[in-house]
Scaffold this motif. Structure first.
Motif, PDB file in Angstrom:
ATOM      1  N   CYS A 136      10.035  -8.790 -36.630  1.00  7.28           N
ATOM      2  CA  CYS A 136      10.224 -10.282 -36.211  1.00  7.28           C
ATOM      3  C   CYS A 136      11.219 -10.857 -36.972  1.00  7.28           C
ATOM      4  O   CYS A 136      11.547 -10.798 -38.174  1.00  7.28           O
ATOM      5  N   SER A 137      11.890 -12.023 -36.297  1.00  8.04           N
ATOM      6  CA  SER A 137      12.846 -12.705 -36.954  1.00  8.04           C
ATOM      7  C   SER A 137      12.116 -13.640 -37.886  1.00  8.04           C
ATOM      8  O   SER A 137      11.571 -14.637 -37.240  1.00  8.04           O
ATOM      9  N   THR A 138      12.586 -13.687 -39.159  1.00 11.72           N
ATOM     10  CA  THR A 138      11.775 -14.790 -39.967  1.00 11.72           C
ATOM     11  C   THR A 138      12.656 -15.301 -40.960  1.00 11.72           C
ATOM     12  O   THR A 138      13.846 -14.507 -41.268  1.00 11.72           O
ATOM     13  N   LEU A 139      12.412 -16.541 -41.645  1.00  9.95           N
ATOM     14  CA  LEU A 139      13.277 -16.951 -42.641  1.00  9.95           C
ATOM     15  C   LEU A 139      13.221 -15.994 -44.025  1.00  9.95           C
ATOM     16  O   LEU A 139      12.155 -15.790 -44.529  1.00  9.95           O
ATOM     17  N   LEU A 140      14.311 -15.553 -44.143  1.00  6.63           N
ATOM     18  CA  LEU A 140      14.336 -14.646 -45.647  1.00  6.63           C
ATOM     19  C   LEU A 140      14.532 -15.528 -46.762  1.00  6.63           C
ATOM     20  O   LEU A 140      15.483 -16.399 -46.531  1.00  6.63           O
ATOM     21  N   ASP A 141      13.959 -15.267 -48.070  1.00 11.40           N
ATOM     22  CA  ASP A 141      14.314 -16.012 -49.177  1.00 11.40           C
ATOM     23  C   ASP A 141      14.268 -14.873 -50.164  1.00 11.40           C
ATOM     24  O   ASP A 141      13.373 -14.751 -51.309  1.00 11.40           O
ATOM     25  N   GLY A 142      15.354 -13.793 -50.063  1.00  9.82           N
ATOM     26  CA  GLY A 142      15.432 -12.946 -51.099  1.00  9.82           C
ATOM     27  C   GLY A 142      15.240 -11.451 -50.729  1.00  9.82           C
ATOM     28  O   GLY A 142      15.663 -10.553 -51.055  1.00  9.82           O
ATOM     29  N   GLU A 143      14.252 -11.317 -49.560  1.00  9.80           N
ATOM     30  CA  GLU A 143      13.741 -10.294 -49.141  1.00  9.80           C
ATOM     31  C   GLU A 143      15.043  -9.354 -48.504  1.00  9.80           C
ATOM     32  O   GLU A 143      15.687 -10.054 -47.948  1.00  9.80           O
TER      33      GLU A 143
ATOM     34  N   GLY B 293      17.548  -8.731 -49.646  1.00 11.40           N
ATOM     35  CA  GLY B 293      18.874  -9.081 -50.331  1.00 11.40           C
ATOM     36  C   GLY B 293      19.322 -10.257 -49.690  1.00 11.40           C
ATOM     37  O   GLY B 293      20.542 -10.537 -49.736  1.00 11.40           O
ATOM     38  N   LEU B 294      18.557 -10.646 -48.707  1.00  8.45           N
ATOM     39  CA  LEU B 294      19.207 -11.866 -47.866  1.00  8.45           C
ATOM     40  C   LEU B 294      18.415 -13.090 -48.110  1.00  8.45           C
ATOM     41  O   LEU B 294      17.295 -13.233 -48.355  1.00  8.45           O
ATOM     42  N   SER B 295      19.172 -14.279 -47.930  1.00  4.44           N
ATOM     43  CA  SER B 295      18.557 -15.537 -47.597  1.00  4.44           C
ATOM     44  C   SER B 295      19.306 -16.543 -46.673  1.00  4.44           C
ATOM     45  O   SER B 295      20.297 -16.206 -46.496  1.00  4.44           O
ATOM     46  N   ASP B 296      18.619 -17.658 -46.488  1.00  5.36           N
ATOM     47  CA  ASP B 296      19.115 -18.807 -45.659  1.00  5.36           C
ATOM     48  C   ASP B 296      19.282 -18.075 -44.066  1.00  5.36           C
ATOM     49  O   ASP B 296      20.303 -18.727 -43.717  1.00  5.36           O
ATOM     50  N   LEU B 297      18.795 -17.226 -43.758  1.00  7.91           N
ATOM     51  CA  LEU B 297      18.684 -17.046 -42.320  1.00  7.91           C
ATOM     52  C   LEU B 297      17.508 -16.361 -41.971  1.00  7.91           C
ATOM     53  O   LEU B 297      16.792 -15.891 -42.545  1.00  7.91           O
ATOM     54  N   CYS B 298      17.533 -16.662 -40.284  1.00 10.54           N
ATOM     55  CA  CYS B 298      16.278 -15.900 -39.901  1.00 10.54           C
ATOM     56  C   CYS B 298      16.902 -14.354 -39.184  1.00 10.54           C
ATOM     57  O   CYS B 298      17.988 -14.302 -38.407  1.00 10.54           O
ATOM     58  N   ILE B 299      16.327 -13.356 -39.523  1.00 10.14           N
ATOM     59  CA  ILE B 299      16.781 -11.753 -38.954  1.00 10.14           C
ATOM     60  C   ILE B 299      15.324 -11.050 -39.025  1.00 10.14           C
ATOM     61  O   ILE B 299      14.586 -11.344 -39.645  1.00 10.14           O
ATOM     62  N   GLY B 300      15.600  -9.882 -38.007  1.00 11.03           N
ATOM     63  CA  GLY B 300      14.500  -9.285 -37.811  1.00 11.03           C
ATOM     64  C   GLY B 300      14.060  -8.200 -39.226  1.00 11.03           C
ATOM     65  O   GLY B 300      14.748  -7.226 -39.566  1.00 11.03           O
ATOM     66  N   VAL B 301      12.669  -8.386 -39.438  1.00  9.60           N
ATOM     67  CA  VAL B 301      12.491  -7.378 -40.426  1.00  9.60           C
ATOM     68  C   VAL B 301      10.728  -7.122 -40.362  1.00  9.60           C
ATOM     69  O   VAL B 301      10.079  -8.119 -39.535  1.00  9.60           O
ATOM     70  N   PRO B 302      10.362  -6.042 -40.714  1.00  8.34           N
ATOM     71  CA  PRO B 302       8.799  -5.824 -40.439  1.00  8.34           C
ATOM     72  C   PRO B 302       7.904  -6.960 -41.173  1.00  8.34           C
ATOM     73  O   PRO B 302       8.072  -7.240 -42.237  1.00  8.34           O
ATOM     74  N   VAL B 303       6.985  -7.448 -40.199  1.00  5.14           N
ATOM     75  CA  VAL B 303       6.042  -8.557 -40.786  1.00  5.14           C
ATOM     76  C   VAL B 303       4.569  -8.271 -40.406  1.00  5.14           C
ATOM     77  O   VAL B 303       4.453  -7.258 -39.411  1.00  5.14           O
TER      78      VAL B 303
END
Ligand SMILES: NC(=O)C1=CN([C@@H]2O[C@H](COP(=O)(O)OP(=O)(O)OC[C@H]3O[C@@H](n4cnc5c(N)ncnc54)[C@H](O)[C@@H]3O)[C@@H](O)[C@H]2O)C=CC1
Ligand SMILES: O=C([O-])CC(=O)C(=O)O
Length: 308
Positions: A250-257, A259-269
């Motif tokens: 799902c696209s979610t707000l990342l905060d370092g996961e 290696g990314l931050s300050d964006l929403c992008i698809g990762v497993p949740v």
């Protein structure tokens, strides 16, 4: 369990239909800005209830958000779809204004809701919902990866000449023609890595066909797809409503996961009653890491077009 679906168009109606057929929600409200349209779709769907055996109560509303009050989950599908030859990113000019107004109206009437964003460009629209509402980050979810993964499994099954139920695979990254990252290194046929069956060249073809899955359908249909998008949304809604703790990208707000931050992008949740309950870190091959980084750059570029 009350679910609101904003947008009674192709995706919204398909999503409401799949939710109803699965029979886990007590109430679905469909809302659209077009006079009478949501009411009409709701009535047509309710006339399926005795035929398809569901008890979910579906009602329609023409832009009256009081009808959506106290929704547990709200799905945003309002906005324009692309036409053949367009990218999803080109929809930002019209859809950003719609998503901004819709998300604040929803939260005004359902301050504790979970929002699932579908309107495109989806990752940027998900980011916009963060900027517009004060919902906590685990309650804002972008739907793209669940659909892209279903398309990946379809293409894998085709290449493997295997039944789809024998195949597993996931697509992460941005929900765009270039930004998707099909995780071929993790894809399996009945727990055997697909690389045991397919050449690297064939796997690359599967990944490329997956990435342009939406564009391929848009070319065939003259507008974008709705059955699989609706089914994918209903899967996320069910995982939350039934507290299933299932993993979806799902696209979610990342905060370092990743290696990314300050964006929403698809990762497993992990999805459960609280929305996004955990972000799952999976190990990526070097090529997948590079694709993820490039994908994030693309999403950030589109986010830069938002007037925040
Ligand atoms: N994230 C994903 O995986 C997918 C995203 N999409 C996106 O979903 C969106 C909807 O696609 P379709 O249902 O095919 O379009 P559609 O044109 O069939 O339906 C959109 C509906 O939104 C309504 N609407 C427009 N402005 C509104 C507002 N301010 N308030 C309430 N309703 C409003 C329209 O009246 C229309 O009924 C598009 O942006 C499309 O690109 C579509 C498929 C998959
Ligand atoms: O292709 C589109 O524009 C709609 C969409 O996001 C999809 O079907 O994946």
């Amino acid at each position: 369990m009350k679910v609101t679906v904003v947008g009674a168009g192709a995706v919204g109606a398909s999503c409401a239909e799949y939710i109803a057929i699965k029979n886990f929600a007590s109430e679905v409200v469909i809302l659209d800005i077009k006079e009478g349209y949501a009411e009409g779709k709701a009535m047509d769907l309710m006339q399926c209830a005795s035929l398809n055996g569901f008890d979910t109560k579906i009602t329609g509303s023409t832009n009256d958000y009081s009808k959506t009050a106290d929704s547990d989950i709200c799905v945003i599908t309002s906005g324009i779809p692309r036409k053949p030859g367009m990218t999803r990113e080109e929809l930002i000019g019209i859809n950003a204004g719609i998503v901004k107004t819709v998300s604040s109206s929803l939260v005004e009437h359902s301050p504790n809701t979970i929002i699932i964003v579908v309107s495109n460009p989806m990752d940027t629209m998900t980011y916009l919902v963060h900027k517009t509402t004060d919902l906590p980050k685990h309650k804002i979810i972008g739907m793209g990866g669940a659909l892209d993964s279903a398309r990946f499994k379809y293409r894998l099954a085709e290449a493997l000449e295997a039944p789809i139920s024998d195949v597993d695979g996931m697509v992460i990254g941005g929900h765009s023609d270039k930004g998707m990252v099909p995780l071929t290194s993790h894809a399996t046929r009945n727990s055997i890595k697909v690389s045991e069956f397919l050449t690297e060249e064939r796997l690359t073809q599967v990944a490329e066909d997956t990435k342009v899955g939406g564009a391929t359908l848009t070319k065939l249909l003259g507008t974008s797809a709705w059955y699989a998008p609706g089914a994918a949304v209903s899967g996320l809604v069910q995982a939350i409503a039934c507290d299933q703790k299932k993993i979806f990208p799902c696209s979610t707000l990342l905060d370092g996961e990743y290696g990314l931050s300050d964006l929403c992008i698809g990762v497993p949740v992990v999805l459960g009653r609280n929305g996004i309950e955990r972000i799952v870190d999976v190990s990526l091959s070097d090529a997948e890491k590079d694709h993820m980084k490039a994908s994030a750059e693309g999403v950030k570029k589109t986010n830069g077009l938002l007037e925040l």
